[in-house]
Motif scaffolding. Structure first.
Motif, PDB file in Angstrom:
ATOM      1  N   SER A  94       0.836  -1.202   0.000  1.00  0.00           N
ATOM      2  CA  SER A  94       0.000   0.000   0.000  1.00  0.00           C
ATOM      3  C   SER A  94       0.871   1.252   0.000  1.00  0.00           C
ATOM      4  CB  SER A  94      -0.918   0.017   1.226  1.00  0.00           C
ATOM      5  OG  SER A  94      -0.145   0.071   2.425  1.00  0.00           O
ATOM      6  N   GLU A  95       2.174   1.054   0.002  1.00  0.00           N
ATOM      7  CA  GLU A  95       3.094   2.182   0.116  1.00  0.00           C
ATOM      8  C   GLU A  95       3.470   2.723  -1.262  1.00  0.00           C
ATOM      9  OE1 GLU A  95       6.406   1.105   2.522  1.00  0.00           O
ATOM     10  OE2 GLU A  95       5.185   0.576   4.258  1.00  0.00           O
ATOM     11  N   PHE A  96       2.542   3.427  -1.857  1.00  0.00           N
ATOM     12  CA  PHE A  96       2.836   4.105  -3.113  1.00  0.00           C
ATOM     13  C   PHE A  96       2.013   5.384  -3.189  1.00  0.00           C
ATOM     14  CE2 PHE A  96      -0.448   0.913  -4.010  1.00  0.00           C
ATOM     15  CZ  PHE A  96      -1.431   1.648  -4.652  1.00  0.00           C
ATOM     16  N   GLY A  97       2.578   6.367  -3.894  1.00  0.00           N
ATOM     17  CA  GLY A  97       1.877   7.632  -4.077  1.00  0.00           C
ATOM     18  C   GLY A  97       0.976   7.587  -5.293  1.00  0.00           C
ATOM     19  N   ILE A  98       0.091   8.540  -5.376  1.00  0.00           N
ATOM     20  CA  ILE A  98      -0.865   8.613  -6.482  1.00  0.00           C
ATOM     21  C   ILE A  98      -0.938  10.044  -6.999  1.00  0.00           C
ATOM     22  CG2 ILE A  98      -3.304   8.406  -7.147  1.00  0.00           C
ATOM     23  CD1 ILE A  98      -3.568   6.205  -5.037  1.00  0.00           C
ATOM     24  N   ASN A  99      -0.837  10.196  -8.315  1.00  0.00           N
ATOM     25  CA  ASN A  99      -1.072  11.490  -8.953  1.00  0.00           C
ATOM     26  C   ASN A  99      -1.987  11.269 -10.161  1.00  0.00           C
ATOM     27  OD1 ASN A  99       1.028  14.296 -10.018  1.00  0.00           O
ATOM     28  ND2 ASN A  99      -1.163  14.016 -10.121  1.00  0.00           N
ATOM     29  N   MET A 100      -3.242  11.675 -10.029  1.00  0.00           N
ATOM     30  CA  MET A 100      -4.216  11.568 -11.107  1.00  0.00           C
ATOM     31  C   MET A 100      -4.655  12.962 -11.539  1.00  0.00           C
ATOM     32  SD  MET A 100      -4.909   8.459 -11.954  1.00  0.00           S
ATOM     33  CE  MET A 100      -3.853   7.155 -11.337  1.00  0.00           C
ATOM     34  N   GLY A 101      -4.617  13.203 -12.826  1.00  0.00           N
ATOM     35  CA  GLY A 101      -5.012  14.506 -13.329  1.00  0.00           C
ATOM     36  C   GLY A 101      -6.183  14.428 -14.282  1.00  0.00           C
ATOM     37  N   SER A 102      -6.779  15.563 -14.545  1.00  0.00           N
ATOM     38  CA  SER A 102      -7.859  15.660 -15.526  1.00  0.00           C
ATOM     39  C   SER A 102      -7.931  17.098 -16.012  1.00  0.00           C
ATOM     40  CB  SER A 102      -9.197  15.257 -14.908  1.00  0.00           C
ATOM     41  OG  SER A 102     -10.233  15.295 -15.872  1.00  0.00           O
ATOM     42  N   SER A 103      -8.161  17.268 -17.288  1.00  0.00           N
ATOM     43  CA  SER A 103      -8.294  18.615 -17.829  1.00  0.00           C
ATOM     44  C   SER A 103      -9.635  19.214 -17.453  1.00  0.00           C
ATOM     45  CB  SER A 103      -8.146  18.578 -19.355  1.00  0.00           C
ATOM     46  OG  SER A 103      -8.382  19.854 -19.908  1.00  0.00           O
ATOM     47  N   ARG A 104     -10.698  18.431 -17.622  1.00  0.00           N
ATOM     48  CA  ARG A 104     -12.051  18.942 -17.411  1.00  0.00           C
ATOM     49  C   ARG A 104     -12.712  18.425 -16.146  1.00  0.00           C
ATOM     50  NH1 ARG A 104     -13.068  22.998 -21.384  1.00  0.00           N
ATOM     51  NH2 ARG A 104     -11.120  22.835 -22.533  1.00  0.00           N
ATOM     52  N   GLU A 150      -1.383  11.623  -2.149  1.00  0.00           N
ATOM     53  CA  GLU A 150      -2.297  11.635  -3.288  1.00  0.00           C
ATOM     54  C   GLU A 150      -2.413  13.055  -3.811  1.00  0.00           C
ATOM     55  OE1 GLU A 150      -6.709  11.808  -1.623  1.00  0.00           O
ATOM     56  OE2 GLU A 150      -5.691   9.993  -0.951  1.00  0.00           O
ATOM     57  N   ILE A 151      -2.250  13.204  -5.121  1.00  0.00           N
ATOM     58  CA  ILE A 151      -2.180  14.523  -5.747  1.00  0.00           C
ATOM     59  C   ILE A 151      -3.141  14.565  -6.928  1.00  0.00           C
ATOM     60  CG2 ILE A 151      -0.670  16.228  -6.843  1.00  0.00           C
ATOM     61  CD1 ILE A 151       1.704  14.539  -5.713  1.00  0.00           C
ATOM     62  N   SER A 152      -3.814  15.683  -7.084  1.00  0.00           N
ATOM     63  CA  SER A 152      -4.626  15.937  -8.273  1.00  0.00           C
ATOM     64  C   SER A 152      -4.177  17.246  -8.889  1.00  0.00           C
ATOM     65  CB  SER A 152      -6.113  16.028  -7.915  1.00  0.00           C
ATOM     66  OG  SER A 152      -6.598  14.812  -7.418  1.00  0.00           O
ATOM     67  N   HIS A 153      -4.278  17.358 -10.199  1.00  0.00           N
ATOM     68  CA  HIS A 153      -3.919  18.611 -10.846  1.00  0.00           C
ATOM     69  C   HIS A 153      -4.564  18.684 -12.223  1.00  0.00           C
ATOM     70  CE1 HIS A 153      -1.054  15.963 -12.844  1.00  0.00           C
ATOM     71  NE2 HIS A 153      -0.942  16.888 -13.781  1.00  0.00           N
ATOM     72  N   THR A 159      -1.758  17.375 -18.992  1.00  0.00           N
ATOM     73  CA  THR A 159      -1.951  16.951 -17.604  1.00  0.00           C
ATOM     74  C   THR A 159      -1.403  15.557 -17.328  1.00  0.00           C
ATOM     75  OG1 THR A 159      -3.913  18.345 -17.326  1.00  0.00           O
ATOM     76  CG2 THR A 159      -3.695  16.467 -15.839  1.00  0.00           C
ATOM     77  N   GLY A 160      -1.696  14.584 -18.201  1.00  0.00           N
ATOM     78  CA  GLY A 160      -1.248  13.206 -17.985  1.00  0.00           C
ATOM     79  C   GLY A 160       0.257  13.092 -17.889  1.00  0.00           C
ATOM     80  N   LEU A 161       0.962  13.744 -18.805  1.00  0.00           N
ATOM     81  CA  LEU A 161       2.425  13.669 -18.756  1.00  0.00           C
ATOM     82  C   LEU A 161       2.990  14.495 -17.608  1.00  0.00           C
ATOM     83  CD1 LEU A 161       3.764  13.491 -22.423  1.00  0.00           C
ATOM     84  CD2 LEU A 161       3.001  11.685 -20.867  1.00  0.00           C
ATOM     85  N   HIS A 162       2.264  15.516 -17.150  1.00  0.00           N
ATOM     86  CA  HIS A 162       2.679  16.214 -15.934  1.00  0.00           C
ATOM     87  C   HIS A 162       2.561  15.295 -14.721  1.00  0.00           C
ATOM     88  CE1 HIS A 162       3.773  20.405 -16.698  1.00  0.00           C
ATOM     89  NE2 HIS A 162       2.907  20.395 -17.694  1.00  0.00           N
ATOM     90  N   SER A 163       1.615  14.370 -14.746  1.00  0.00           N
ATOM     91  CA  SER A 163       1.542  13.366 -13.675  1.00  0.00           C
ATOM     92  C   SER A 163       2.817  12.531 -13.656  1.00  0.00           C
ATOM     93  CB  SER A 163       0.334  12.450 -13.886  1.00  0.00           C
ATOM     94  OG  SER A 163      -0.877  13.140 -13.750  1.00  0.00           O
ATOM     95  N   VAL A 164       3.295  12.172 -14.847  1.00  0.00           N
ATOM     96  CA  VAL A 164       4.545  11.417 -14.941  1.00  0.00           C
ATOM     97  C   VAL A 164       5.699  12.241 -14.384  1.00  0.00           C
ATOM     98  CG1 VAL A 164       6.182  10.285 -16.503  1.00  0.00           C
ATOM     99  CG2 VAL A 164       3.713  10.100 -16.932  1.00  0.00           C
ATOM    100  N   LEU A 165       5.754  13.531 -14.753  1.00  0.00           N
ATOM    101  CA  LEU A 165       6.801  14.418 -14.216  1.00  0.00           C
ATOM    102  C   LEU A 165       6.777  14.432 -12.692  1.00  0.00           C
ATOM    103  CD1 LEU A 165       6.637  17.636 -16.457  1.00  0.00           C
ATOM    104  CD2 LEU A 165       8.275  15.765 -16.607  1.00  0.00           C
ATOM    105  N   ASN A 166       5.580  14.566 -12.127  1.00  0.00           N
ATOM    106  CA  ASN A 166       5.470  14.604 -10.673  1.00  0.00           C
ATOM    107  C   ASN A 166       5.926  13.296 -10.038  1.00  0.00           C
ATOM    108  OD1 ASN A 166       4.472  17.209 -10.685  1.00  0.00           O
ATOM    109  ND2 ASN A 166       2.326  16.591 -10.572  1.00  0.00           N
TER     110      ASN A 166
END
Length: 403
Positions: A94-104, A150-153, A159-166
């Motif tokens: 369970s030890e992992f971070g999450i970054n999910m993004g969406s434009s709209r 957990e991060i949203s942006h 946005t998706g590739l910015h999730s990869v950057l993060n």
């Protein structure tokens, strides 16, 4: 980039399918995956999820009463995240971070709640919590039982590739050694489609009587029967089409044995705004992001580029001009998937990454069928992936085959 990062898993729900096998098979045919749907009183090209993907979403929605009130963008992300984690070997962690993004974000729910408010003057109780952007990462984290950050942006179409950057930044910082990154988009709604048409960038539907493009003279590409002409530099009108999708990848620090591909470099840049949707003729932002991703590597080592190429005249040409500026006479093979599945906003960069991984795995280029391939076929070992959003917000990711 400080350390290489492994992509140990990637999964998606898209018009192409819900498994990598289904998606790769779909890439082998020369068909587009668009259909006509009546939206706001007119026939409109759209790219909905595949049947298999819709079945998975419906199954999830019916599995818990709480899920019935969630937007499609959230459900898409939850299903794709489950698929990605199941293939990653993280099931017992369970030890992992999450970054999910969406434009709209929650387009369908937001439009429904707002229409209800305009009619009644009262807002529903769940209108706020089910339409906030953080809703996506929060529900994914809840569903997977993750204990990391957990991060949203939202950074428009990149946005998706910015999730990869993060994710890369967190892993290289040492604050985490596993990160789930991705994006989800459910934009096939009345208001979202209307916004794109207002920008004059959306593909025209054929006239129901003549088959000709509405209010535009038929041009050469129309005879090929591909409504989105991404990467056709001779097109005379904009041909962007929206699609829905979610795509999620599992990232780990270093080069691990089960890696599908390795991230060798990342790049990002933003142009000075001259207009809300502007990008320069030679896409300065892309030139900077690609050079940053390449670092000190010889650009001739890049075998292919999966381009953003949205199917608009300026968007396609500016990115192509940027590639010519960076690579000169030694041009990599170029491709895009938007002629086939349309523009999925935030998720588009992640689907580009998925296509690049599949091409590396199969050592096979996926070409745009209506374009003449002038590049010499070569083994695929390093592929550059691009995405850019409104206002010139570019990201480039360099991946290589895991040896």
């Amino acid at each position: 980039m400080k350390n290489k990062i492994s992509i140990t898993s990637i999964a998606s729900l898209s018009p192409l399918g819900s498994t990598l096998e289904e998606t790769w098979k779909a890439y082998q045919d020369k068909d587009h995956y668009f259909s006509l749907k009546e939206i706001n009183g007119s026939e409109t090209w759209v790219a909905p999820l595949s049947v298999s993907a819709k079945e998975l979403v419906d199954k999830l929605r019916k599995s818990d009463s709480k899920y019935k009130k969630l937007d499609n963008s959230v459900l898409f992300a939850m299903v794709a995240s489950r698929l990605a984690v199941a293939k990653s070997g993280w099931e017992n962690s369970s030890e992992f971070g999450i970054n999910m993004g969406s434009s709209r974000g929650a387009t369908k729910l937001f439009e429904e709640y707002h229409a209800e408010y305009l009619e009644t003057g009262v807002s529903s109780t769940l209108s706020s919590p089910t339409t906030t952007l953080g809703n996506i990462s929060s529900w994914v984290s809840h569903d997977l039982g993750a204990s990391g950050p957990e991060i949203s942006h939202s950074i428009t179409c990149s946005t998706g590739l910015h999730s990869v950057l993060n994710g890369v930044a967190w892993l290289n910082s040492g604050m985490s050694n596993k990160f789930l990154v991705g994006a989800s988009e459910a934009p096939l709604t009345n208001f979202t489609i209307a916004q794109m048409k207002a920008l004059k960038i959306y593909a025209k539907a054929p006239d129901s009587n003549t088959g000709a493009v509405v209010d535009i003279s038929t041009v050469v590409e129309r005879s090929r029967n591909y409504p989105c002409q991404a990467l056709n530099m001779k097109k005379e009108y904009n041909t962007m089409i929206l699609g829905e999708a979610a795509s999620v990848a599992c990232l780990e620090t270093g080069v691990v044995k089960n890696a599908l591909a390795v991230i060798e470099g990342v790049g990002f840049a933003t142009e000075i705004l001259k207009h809300n949707t502007s990008i320069s003729a030679n896409a300065i932002c892309f030139q900077k992001s690609m050079k940053m991703a390449l670092g000190n590597m010889n650009s001739a080592e890049v075998d292919a580029i999966v381009m953003h190429a949205p199917g608009t005249i300026k968007g396609d040409s500016s990115e192509y001009n940027a590639i010519k500026e960076v690579f000169g006479d030694v041009m990599p093979q170029l491709t895009t998937n938007k002629w086939k599945i349309g523009h999925t906003f935030a998720t588009s960069g992640m689907l580009n990454l998925e296509l690049a991984i599949l091409m590396l795995q199969k050592n096979k280029m996926v070409h745009v069928p209506f374009l003449e391939n002038k590049s010499k076929e070569r083994n695929l070992r390093k592929i550059l992936v691009n995405a850019v959003g409104f206002g010139g917000n570019a990201v480039s990711i360099l991946i290589s085959k895991s040896e």
